[in-house]
Scaffold this active site. Structure first.
Site, short mmCIF file in Angstrom:
data_model
loop_
_atom_site.label_atom_id
_atom_site.label_comp_id
_atom_site.label_asym_id
_atom_site.label_seq_id
_atom_site.Cartn_x
_atom_site.Cartn_y
_atom_site.Cartn_z
N HIS A 174 0.84 -1.19 0.00
CA HIS A 174 0.00 0.00 0.00
C HIS A 174 0.89 1.25 0.00
O HIS A 174 2.10 1.16 0.17
CB HIS A 174 -0.96 0.01 1.21
CG HIS A 174 -0.27 0.05 2.54
ND1 HIS A 174 -0.16 -1.05 3.36
CD2 HIS A 174 0.36 1.07 3.18
CE1 HIS A 174 0.49 -0.71 4.45
NE2 HIS A 174 0.82 0.57 4.36
P1 TYD Z 1 -1.40 -2.74 7.54
O1 TYD Z 1 -0.98 -1.32 7.70
O2 TYD Z 1 -2.04 -3.13 6.24
O3 TYD Z 1 -0.17 -3.72 7.83
P2 TYD Z 1 1.17 -3.99 6.96
O4 TYD Z 1 1.49 -2.75 6.20
O5 TYD Z 1 2.21 -4.32 7.99
O6 TYD Z 1 0.94 -5.16 6.07
O7 TYD Z 1 -2.38 -3.09 8.75
C1 TYD Z 1 -2.82 -4.40 9.02
C2 TYD Z 1 -4.09 -4.30 9.85
O8 TYD Z 1 -3.84 -3.67 11.10
C3 TYD Z 1 -5.19 -3.51 9.17
O9 TYD Z 1 -6.42 -4.17 9.44
C4 TYD Z 1 -5.19 -2.17 9.88
C5 TYD Z 1 -4.65 -2.51 11.26
N1 TYD Z 1 -3.85 -1.42 11.84
C6 TYD Z 1 -4.37 -0.67 12.88
O10 TYD Z 1 -5.50 -0.88 13.34
N2 TYD Z 1 -3.61 0.35 13.40
C7 TYD Z 1 -2.37 0.62 12.93
O11 TYD Z 1 -1.70 1.55 13.44
C8 TYD Z 1 -1.84 -0.17 11.84
C9 TYD Z 1 -0.47 0.08 11.29
C10 TYD Z 1 -2.61 -1.18 11.34
#
Ligand code: TYD
Length: 140
Positions: free
Chosen positions: A56
């Site tokens: 993303h």
């Molecule tokens: P995501 O940012 O997509 O993780 P990565 O980039 O490590 O693959 O987040 C994964 C899940 O966690 C998504 O459902 C959103 C949640 N999340 C939060 O609730 N708060 C946060 O600060 C972060 C970073 C993620």
């Protein structure tokens, strides 16, 4: 290590190694970290070495990502240029600026990621669709 993608830079934190055991590594808001830190999160227990996280970009939120234990491969894509960076130094991070598609993969056993962010979590700040990212990045 040199970065070729836009909106990114290497951030090296001071590391204190004195005559005691261990390392002490320091990150100051608005000093080494070029924004006010509003959120800190870490990712551990990465048990599947073929998993890919991230995938993303953010419209506004800026982050600095570190690998504080082990190693992983950070993929960066500014919409034009792509680069992969081996993250394996506990005090060397990468600034993930606005509109930078990023992936994290090839996690070593015991890998721990630490992320410092300029904003609170806000799902509406995410661009999770790569085609949409390419369209939006062409406009900026
Ligand atoms: P995501 O940012 O997509 O993780 P990565 O980039 O490590 O693959 O987040 C994964 C899940 O966690 C998504 O459902 C959103 C949640 N999340 C939060 O609730 N708060 C946060 O600060 C972060 C970073 C993620």
């Amino acid at each position: 290590m040199q970065l070729y993608v836009k909106n990114s830079s290497i951030i090296t934190l001071p590391k204190i190694k004195d005559n005691r055991d261990g390392n002490l590594i320091i990150a100051n808001s608005l000093k080494e970290i070029p924004f006010e830190i509003k959120r800190v999160y870490y990712i551990n227990q990465l048990e599947n070495s073929v998993s890919v996280r991230g995938k993303h970009a953010h419209k506004e939120c800026e982050q600095v990502i570190f690998c504080i234990n082990g190693s992983f491969l950070l993929g960066l894509d500014d919409g034009t240029t792509q680069q992969k960076i081996l993250m394996n130094q506990d005090n060397v991070g990468v600034l993930l600026g606005k509109m930078l598609w990023h992936t994290m993969e090839d996690f070593s056993p015991g890998c721990v990621l630490l992320v410092l962010a300029s904003d609170y979590y806000d799902e509406s700040d995410y661009i999770r669709d790569y085609e949409e990212f390419i369209k939006l990045s062409a406009k900026t």
